[in-house]
Motif scaffolding. Structure first.
Motif, mmCIF file in Angstrom:
data_model
loop_
_atom_site.group_PDB
_atom_site.id
_atom_site.type_symbol
_atom_site.label_atom_id
_atom_site.label_comp_id
_atom_site.label_asym_id
_atom_site.label_seq_id
_atom_site.Cartn_x
_atom_site.Cartn_y
_atom_site.Cartn_z
ATOM 1 N N ASN A 103 0.853 -1.186 0.000
ATOM 2 C CA ASN A 103 0.000 0.000 0.000
ATOM 3 C C ASN A 103 0.895 1.244 0.000
ATOM 4 O O ASN A 103 1.964 1.238 0.608
ATOM 5 N N ASN A 104 0.437 2.293 -0.668
ATOM 6 C CA ASN A 104 1.161 3.580 -0.734
ATOM 7 C C ASN A 104 2.470 3.514 -1.509
ATOM 8 O O ASN A 104 3.278 4.443 -1.448
ATOM 9 N N ALA A 105 2.715 2.439 -2.237
ATOM 10 C CA ALA A 105 3.982 2.313 -2.974
ATOM 11 C C ALA A 105 4.028 3.265 -4.165
ATOM 12 O O ALA A 105 5.102 3.632 -4.638
ATOM 13 N N LYS A 136 1.580 2.706 -6.892
ATOM 14 C CA LYS A 136 1.034 1.946 -8.040
ATOM 15 C C LYS A 136 -0.081 2.730 -8.736
ATOM 16 O O LYS A 136 -0.053 2.920 -9.951
ATOM 17 N N THR A 137 -1.042 3.202 -7.943
ATOM 18 C CA THR A 137 -2.156 3.952 -8.532
ATOM 19 C C THR A 137 -1.637 5.227 -9.205
ATOM 20 O O THR A 137 -2.125 5.620 -10.262
ATOM 21 N N SER A 138 -0.607 5.823 -8.599
ATOM 22 C CA SER A 138 -0.055 7.067 -9.167
ATOM 23 C C SER A 138 0.461 6.826 -10.586
ATOM 24 O O SER A 138 0.285 7.669 -11.462
ATOM 25 N N LEU A 139 1.096 5.686 -10.804
ATOM 26 C CA LEU A 139 1.625 5.396 -12.144
ATOM 27 C C LEU A 139 0.476 5.301 -13.163
ATOM 28 O O LEU A 139 0.534 5.890 -14.247
ATOM 29 N N ASP A 166 -3.625 20.301 -9.281
ATOM 30 C CA ASP A 166 -2.526 20.807 -8.442
ATOM 31 C C ASP A 166 -2.131 19.794 -7.367
ATOM 32 O O ASP A 166 -0.968 19.728 -6.969
ATOM 33 N N ASN A 167 -3.093 19.019 -6.912
ATOM 34 C CA ASN A 167 -2.784 18.031 -5.863
ATOM 35 C C ASN A 167 -2.082 16.798 -6.408
ATOM 36 O O ASN A 167 -1.679 15.924 -5.650
ATOM 37 N N LEU A 168 -1.942 16.734 -7.730
ATOM 38 C CA LEU A 168 -1.183 15.621 -8.319
ATOM 39 C C LEU A 168 0.305 15.966 -8.411
ATOM 40 O O LEU A 168 1.126 15.112 -8.696
ATOM 41 N N ILE A 169 0.629 17.238 -8.179
ATOM 42 C CA ILE A 169 2.048 17.639 -8.170
ATOM 43 C C ILE A 169 2.648 17.189 -6.843
ATOM 44 O O ILE A 169 2.007 17.338 -5.783
ATOM 45 N N ASP A 170 3.842 16.622 -6.882
ATOM 46 C CA ASP A 170 4.528 16.222 -5.655
ATOM 47 C C ASP A 170 4.506 17.396 -4.660
ATOM 48 O O ASP A 170 4.851 18.521 -5.030
HETATM 49 N N1 LIG Z 1 0.783 15.209 -4.403
HETATM 50 C C1 LIG Z 1 1.439 14.267 -3.706
HETATM 51 N N2 LIG Z 1 2.746 14.428 -3.365
HETATM 52 C C2 LIG Z 1 3.411 13.479 -2.687
HETATM 53 N N3 LIG Z 1 2.864 12.318 -2.286
HETATM 54 C C3 LIG Z 1 1.571 12.110 -2.598
HETATM 55 C C4 LIG Z 1 0.799 13.048 -3.324
HETATM 56 N N4 LIG Z 1 -0.455 12.558 -3.488
HETATM 57 C C5 LIG Z 1 -0.458 11.355 -2.900
HETATM 58 N N5 LIG Z 1 0.748 11.075 -2.352
HETATM 59 C C6 LIG Z 1 1.158 9.861 -1.646
HETATM 60 O O1 LIG Z 1 1.544 8.907 -2.602
HETATM 61 C C7 LIG Z 1 1.556 7.625 -2.010
HETATM 62 C C8 LIG Z 1 1.237 6.597 -3.063
HETATM 63 O O2 LIG Z 1 -0.115 6.575 -3.363
HETATM 64 P P1 LIG Z 1 -0.733 5.516 -4.371
HETATM 65 O O3 LIG Z 1 -0.138 5.694 -5.706
HETATM 66 O O4 LIG Z 1 -2.210 5.668 -4.243
HETATM 67 O O5 LIG Z 1 -0.220 4.135 -3.748
HETATM 68 P P2 LIG Z 1 -0.699 2.616 -4.019
HETATM 69 O O6 LIG Z 1 -1.662 2.611 -5.141
HETATM 70 O O7 LIG Z 1 0.569 1.874 -4.310
HETATM 71 O O8 LIG Z 1 -1.309 2.149 -2.717
HETATM 72 C C9 LIG Z 1 0.606 7.718 -0.828
HETATM 73 O O9 LIG Z 1 1.335 7.546 0.359
HETATM 74 C C10 LIG Z 1 0.068 9.146 -0.901
HETATM 75 O O10 LIG Z 1 -0.106 9.722 0.363
#
Ligand SMILES: Nc1ncnc2c1ncn2[C@@H]1O[C@H](COP(=O)(O)OP(=O)(O)O)[C@@H](O)[C@H]1O
Ligand SMILES: [Mg+2]
Length: 367
Positions: A32-34, A36-39, A58-62
């Motif tokens: 979890n939180n690795a 994966k969904t972000s990719l 804007d919340n997608l920016i690190d």
């Molecule tokens: N804008 C952001 N900047 C930095 N980290 C973020 C941002 N948005 C989300 N995160 C963090 O990114 C991590 C990975 O999220 P996610 O891709 O959903 O993980 P997974 O799908 O592997 O469980 C989470 O710990 C989340 O809190």
């Protein structure tokens, strides 16, 4: 359609990433939180300039950066393109195709993607709006000025609703005529697309070699039906509901009420089917969407599946892998690490590669 390379900078928790995915299935596993969904999200954003989780851009920016960048190299087997999406905090996004400023419509056409994510909701349990947008996605990819037709229809609907509130019968009659004309156009496009999409859905369930023997019966018996948003002729329907519509100030029938429903001989899928059946049927609906697209374009969209394997047993997992192998789609699937053991234990072997994500980094080795 397939993606040859994804480059990310400061996108959610991913600081920097360069990924050359498999042309078939890409299993992205990790804790979890690795990330994966972000990719997956990055591919969706690059195509649509929208988040599939409705997160503000804007919340997608690190959090620790001012801007993020996504670049995707893609090919429809004849033309190669590079799409770049850049977003700086509190500034408009920039989208480029081969270094030329482009519109979202252009990027959606260059990089068509379908995203499936499974939480508590799915295509059958969500509001009808979600199913209408699935139909509209299909029509848009066949008829590229369809967004304008839809906008025009929505403007007419708003105007008719306004005049209903004034109770001015002449004005109502004028807007009713315009409404009917525009409604018929939307309906005929949706109906035409639905027929292709339904044929693809039937074909998947009935004609995938050896599938019937491994499908649960309720999945096999599922049928989908289009509802145009009114019964009988639209004119009669609007006449019948006129007094009610005037009282509510709202047009109660029309394409804004269109939907499609899935059911078996026992009743509606959303009321009766188990969650795992709904998951597999959602998946089949998505494959049908992609097959209907393929008929028109001769290539397929990229498929993004977030957490599909939540709650499905090995029999259904085998069905999903078999269908993905047959589909020849490029697909990105996220799952917990333990999924690899489940998949390698199946008789059927997926065509593709496994990658592991850790703290926003993709472990490059194919497992
Ligand atoms: N804008 C952001 N900047 C930095 N980290 C973020 C941002 N948005 C989300 N995160 C963090 O990114 C991590 C990975 O999220 P996610 O891709 O959903 O993980 P997974 O799908 O592997 O469980 C989470 O710990 C989340 O809190
Ligand atoms: Mg996730």
């Amino acid at each position: 359609m397939h993606i040859g390379q994804i480059g990310l900078l400061s996108f959610r928790s991913i600081k920097i990433l360069n990924f050359e995915p498999d042309a078939n299935l890409n299993f992205i596993t990790g804790a979890n939180n690795a990330g994966k969904t972000s990719l997956l999200e990055s591919v969706y954003v690059c195509s649509t300039s929208k988040s599939f989780k409705n997160i503000d851009l804007d919340n997608l920016i690190d959090y620790s950066s001012q801007s993020s960048k996504i670049s995707v190299k893609c090919s429809d087997n004849t033309i190669n393109d590079i799409i770049i999406y850049e977003k700086t905090l509190k500034s408009p996004k920039k989208v480029l195709i081969n270094q030329k400023k482009s519109s979202i419509k252009d990027t959606m056409l260059k990089l068509p993607v379908i995203a499936l994510n499974f939480g508590n909701q799915n295509i059958f349990t969500q509001k009808s709006e979600v199913r209408r947008s699935l139909l509209d996605w299909g029509v848009f990819h066949v008829k590229q000025d369809y967004h304008n037709l839809l906008k025009q229809f929505n403007r007419i609907l708003v105007s008719r609703n306004k005049v209903l509130k004034t109770r001015d019968l002449d004005q109502i009659s004028l807007w009713t005529d315009r409404f009917i004309e525009s409604a018929q156009i939307i309906h005929s496009h949706r109906q035409e697309y639905f027929d292709q999409f339904n044929a693809a859905f039937i074909n998947i369930l009935n004609n995938t070699p050896d599938l019937a023997s491994i499908l649960y019966n309720d999945i096999l018996k599922t049928k989908i039906a289009y509802k145009k948003g009114w019964t009988g002729s639209l004119e009669d329907s609007l006449t019948r509901s006129l007094n009610k519509d005037i009282a509510c100030g709202f047009t109660s029938s029309g394409p804004h009420r269109a939907d499609f429903a899935a059911s078996t001989d026992k009743g509606k899928v959303c009321d009766l089917a188990s969650m795992s059946t709904q998951v597999v049927l959602n998946f089949c609906i998505t494959l049908a969407q992609s097959d209907a697209f393929h008929v028109k374009h001769n290539h397929k969209p990229v498929l993004l599946i977030d957490d599909l394997f939540f709650g499905i047993d090995d029999k259904n997992l085998g069905v999903v892998i078999k269908l993905l192998n047959e589909s020849e789609l490029q697909c990105f699937l996220t799952a917990p690490d333990s999924l690899i053991n489940r998949i390698t234990g199946l008789k059927i072997k997926p065509k593709g590669s496994y990658y592991q994500m850790k703290n926003g980094e993709l472990m490059g080795n194919k497992v």
